[in-house]
Design a protein around this motif. Structure first.
Motif, PDB file in Angstrom:
ATOM      1  N   GLU A 104      -4.942   6.395  -0.115  1.00  0.00           N
ATOM      2  CA  GLU A 104      -4.724   6.087  -1.527  1.00  0.00           C
ATOM      3  C   GLU A 104      -5.888   6.609  -2.373  1.00  0.00           C
ATOM      4  OE1 GLU A 104      -4.227   2.264  -4.503  1.00  0.00           O
ATOM      5  OE2 GLU A 104      -3.930   1.962  -2.359  1.00  0.00           O
ATOM      6  N   GLY A 105      -7.111   6.396  -1.900  1.00  0.00           N
ATOM      7  CA  GLY A 105      -8.272   6.912  -2.624  1.00  0.00           C
ATOM      8  C   GLY A 105      -8.249   8.425  -2.725  1.00  0.00           C
ATOM      9  N   THR A 106      -7.827   9.073  -1.659  1.00  0.00           N
ATOM     10  CA  THR A 106      -7.740  10.535  -1.655  1.00  0.00           C
ATOM     11  C   THR A 106      -6.678  11.026  -2.636  1.00  0.00           C
ATOM     12  OG1 THR A 106      -8.450  10.567   0.655  1.00  0.00           O
ATOM     13  CG2 THR A 106      -7.382  12.549  -0.171  1.00  0.00           C
ATOM     14  N   VAL A 107      -5.546  10.342  -2.684  1.00  0.00           N
ATOM     15  CA  VAL A 107      -4.480  10.728  -3.623  1.00  0.00           C
ATOM     16  C   VAL A 107      -4.966  10.539  -5.065  1.00  0.00           C
ATOM     17  CG1 VAL A 107      -2.132  10.244  -4.426  1.00  0.00           C
ATOM     18  CG2 VAL A 107      -2.619  10.229  -1.996  1.00  0.00           C
ATOM     19  N   ARG A 108      -5.660   9.438  -5.339  1.00  0.00           N
ATOM     20  CA  ARG A 108      -6.200   9.213  -6.688  1.00  0.00           C
ATOM     21  C   ARG A 108      -7.171  10.332  -7.068  1.00  0.00           C
ATOM     22  NH1 ARG A 108      -4.875   4.385  -8.838  1.00  0.00           N
ATOM     23  NH2 ARG A 108      -4.203   2.738  -7.416  1.00  0.00           N
ATOM     24  N   ASP A 109      -8.052  10.712  -6.130  1.00  0.00           N
ATOM     25  CA  ASP A 109      -8.985  11.808  -6.384  1.00  0.00           C
ATOM     26  C   ASP A 109      -8.246  13.118  -6.647  1.00  0.00           C
ATOM     27  OD1 ASP A 109     -11.152  10.113  -6.083  1.00  0.00           O
ATOM     28  OD2 ASP A 109     -11.595  10.755  -4.023  1.00  0.00           O
ATOM     29  N   MET A 110      -7.219  13.381  -5.841  1.00  0.00           N
ATOM     30  CA  MET A 110      -6.455  14.613  -6.019  1.00  0.00           C
ATOM     31  C   MET A 110      -5.773  14.640  -7.383  1.00  0.00           C
ATOM     32  SD  MET A 110      -3.389  16.442  -3.765  1.00  0.00           S
ATOM     33  CE  MET A 110      -3.072  14.937  -2.957  1.00  0.00           C
ATOM     34  N   LEU A 111      -5.178  13.528  -7.779  1.00  0.00           N
ATOM     35  CA  LEU A 111      -4.522  13.461  -9.083  1.00  0.00           C
ATOM     36  C   LEU A 111      -5.529  13.718 -10.189  1.00  0.00           C
ATOM     37  CD1 LEU A 111      -1.974  12.961 -10.741  1.00  0.00           C
ATOM     38  CD2 LEU A 111      -2.439  10.509 -10.584  1.00  0.00           C
ATOM     39  N   ASN A 112      -6.695  13.131 -10.063  1.00  0.00           N
ATOM     40  CA  ASN A 112      -7.755  13.346 -11.048  1.00  0.00           C
ATOM     41  C   ASN A 112      -8.184  14.819 -11.077  1.00  0.00           C
ATOM     42  OD1 ASN A 112      -9.637  12.418 -13.018  1.00  0.00           O
ATOM     43  ND2 ASN A 112     -11.238  12.541 -11.463  1.00  0.00           N
ATOM     44  N   GLN A 113      -8.336  15.431  -9.908  1.00  0.00           N
ATOM     45  CA  GLN A 113      -8.726  16.836  -9.840  1.00  0.00           C
ATOM     46  C   GLN A 113      -7.680  17.744 -10.477  1.00  0.00           C
ATOM     47  OE1 GLN A 113      -9.427  17.752  -5.739  1.00  0.00           O
ATOM     48  NE2 GLN A 113     -11.219  16.417  -5.588  1.00  0.00           N
ATOM     49  N   VAL A 114      -6.409  17.454 -10.219  1.00  0.00           N
ATOM     50  CA  VAL A 114      -5.339  18.269 -10.810  1.00  0.00           C
ATOM     51  C   VAL A 114      -5.375  18.133 -12.329  1.00  0.00           C
ATOM     52  CG1 VAL A 114      -2.828  18.520 -11.015  1.00  0.00           C
ATOM     53  CG2 VAL A 114      -3.872  18.209  -8.768  1.00  0.00           C
ATOM     54  N   ARG A 115      -5.553  16.912 -12.813  1.00  0.00           N
ATOM     55  CA  ARG A 115      -5.613  16.692 -14.264  1.00  0.00           C
ATOM     56  C   ARG A 115      -6.844  17.344 -14.868  1.00  0.00           C
ATOM     57  NH1 ARG A 115      -3.545  10.431 -14.168  1.00  0.00           N
ATOM     58  NH2 ARG A 115      -1.326  10.929 -14.107  1.00  0.00           N
ATOM     59  N   ILE A 116      -7.995  17.231 -14.203  1.00  0.00           N
ATOM     60  CA  ILE A 116      -9.216  17.862 -14.706  1.00  0.00           C
ATOM     61  C   ILE A 116      -9.057  19.372 -14.713  1.00  0.00           C
ATOM     62  CG2 ILE A 116     -11.634  18.348 -14.109  1.00  0.00           C
ATOM     63  CD1 ILE A 116     -11.878  15.401 -13.301  1.00  0.00           C
ATOM     64  N   GLY A 117      -8.416  19.911 -13.680  1.00  0.00           N
ATOM     65  CA  GLY A 117      -8.164  21.353 -13.635  1.00  0.00           C
ATOM     66  C   GLY A 117      -7.345  21.801 -14.828  1.00  0.00           C
ATOM     67  N   ALA A 118      -6.367  21.015 -15.228  1.00  0.00           N
ATOM     68  CA  ALA A 118      -5.545  21.356 -16.392  1.00  0.00           C
ATOM     69  C   ALA A 118      -6.376  21.266 -17.664  1.00  0.00           C
ATOM     70  CB  ALA A 118      -4.340  20.434 -16.482  1.00  0.00           C
ATOM     71  N   ILE A 119      -7.244  20.271 -17.756  1.00  0.00           N
ATOM     72  CA  ILE A 119      -8.099  20.122 -18.939  1.00  0.00           C
ATOM     73  C   ILE A 119      -9.062  21.297 -19.031  1.00  0.00           C
ATOM     74  CG2 ILE A 119      -9.970  18.728 -19.932  1.00  0.00           C
ATOM     75  CD1 ILE A 119      -8.457  16.250 -18.779  1.00  0.00           C
ATOM     76  N   ARG A 134       0.837  -1.220   0.000  1.00  0.00           N
ATOM     77  CA  ARG A 134       0.000   0.000   0.000  1.00  0.00           C
ATOM     78  C   ARG A 134       0.861   1.255   0.000  1.00  0.00           C
ATOM     79  NH1 ARG A 134      -5.884   0.188   0.624  1.00  0.00           N
ATOM     80  NH2 ARG A 134      -6.459  -1.974   0.761  1.00  0.00           N
ATOM     81  N   LEU A 135       1.901   1.259   0.828  1.00  0.00           N
ATOM     82  CA  LEU A 135       2.790   2.423   0.880  1.00  0.00           C
ATOM     83  C   LEU A 135       3.488   2.639  -0.460  1.00  0.00           C
ATOM     84  CD1 LEU A 135       4.187   1.903   4.467  1.00  0.00           C
ATOM     85  CD2 LEU A 135       2.917   3.925   3.686  1.00  0.00           C
TER      86      LEU A 135
END
Length: 173
Positions: free
Chosen positions: A132-147, A63-64
């Motif tokens: 891990e779920g929070t990091v995945r959401d954050m990565l998605n939000q950062v990518r969506i923000g760029a889009i 997980r880590l």
């Protein structure tokens, strides 16, 4: 303290006179950007996990490792395209507190409580799953923000440089 001063202090020899020195060097951390400091903190966290590897059950190491990979994607994405203040604060908190604090608490437990089938291992694994779920959401939000930013810029360019509708010009020309 130099070695000579150390030896002299042990055996009662005269302490050499201190000569004032001018230090022009800026601490290394002060010259790093915010993104570089976050990447360094993530490297430090990875080193901590590696050093503790023999004391961590496989499920936690896995997980880590997954979280580390995701966080590295987030750090690289943010460095390349930016992020909101809230996203940066959350990233910093994860790297410097939300992961290291329970990790150190887990490692401080007696060995029997760090077994693969212990309640503490299950609890920490559950917490890591949430992170891990929070990091995945954050990565998605950062990518969506760029889009979204790219789409907004595209609309701006289209409005600014696209030929006007011929029906809206004088004389149809």
């Amino acid at each position: 303290m130099t070695f000579g001063r150390f030896v002299n202090s042990l055996f009662g020899g005269p302490a050499p006179e201190a000569t004032p020195t001018v230090v022009d060097d800026v601490p290394a951390a002060a010259t790093l950007t915010e993104d570089e400091q976050t990447a360094k903190a993530l490297d430090d966290l990875r080193s901590t996990v590696r050093r503790a590897g023999r004391d961590l059950p496989t499920v936690l190491l896995s997980r880590l490792g997954q979280i580390d990979d995701l966080l590295r994607d987030v750090v690289a994405t943010i460095a390349a395209q930016g992020a909101s203040t809230e996203q940066r604060v959350l990233l910093e908190a994860m790297v410097r507190d939300y992961i290291p604090t329970p990790l150190h608490a887990f490692l401080a437990l007696p060995e029997r409580d760090r077994a693969d089938d212990s309640a503490a291992t299950a609890l920490f694994a559950e917490q890591l799953g949430l992170l891990e779920g929070t990091v995945r959401d954050m990565l998605n939000q950062v990518r969506i923000g760029a889009i979204e930013e790219l789409s907004t810029h595209g609309r701006f360019l289209a409005d600014k440089f696209q030929a006007p509708d011929p029906g809206l010009t004088l004389g149809g020309r």
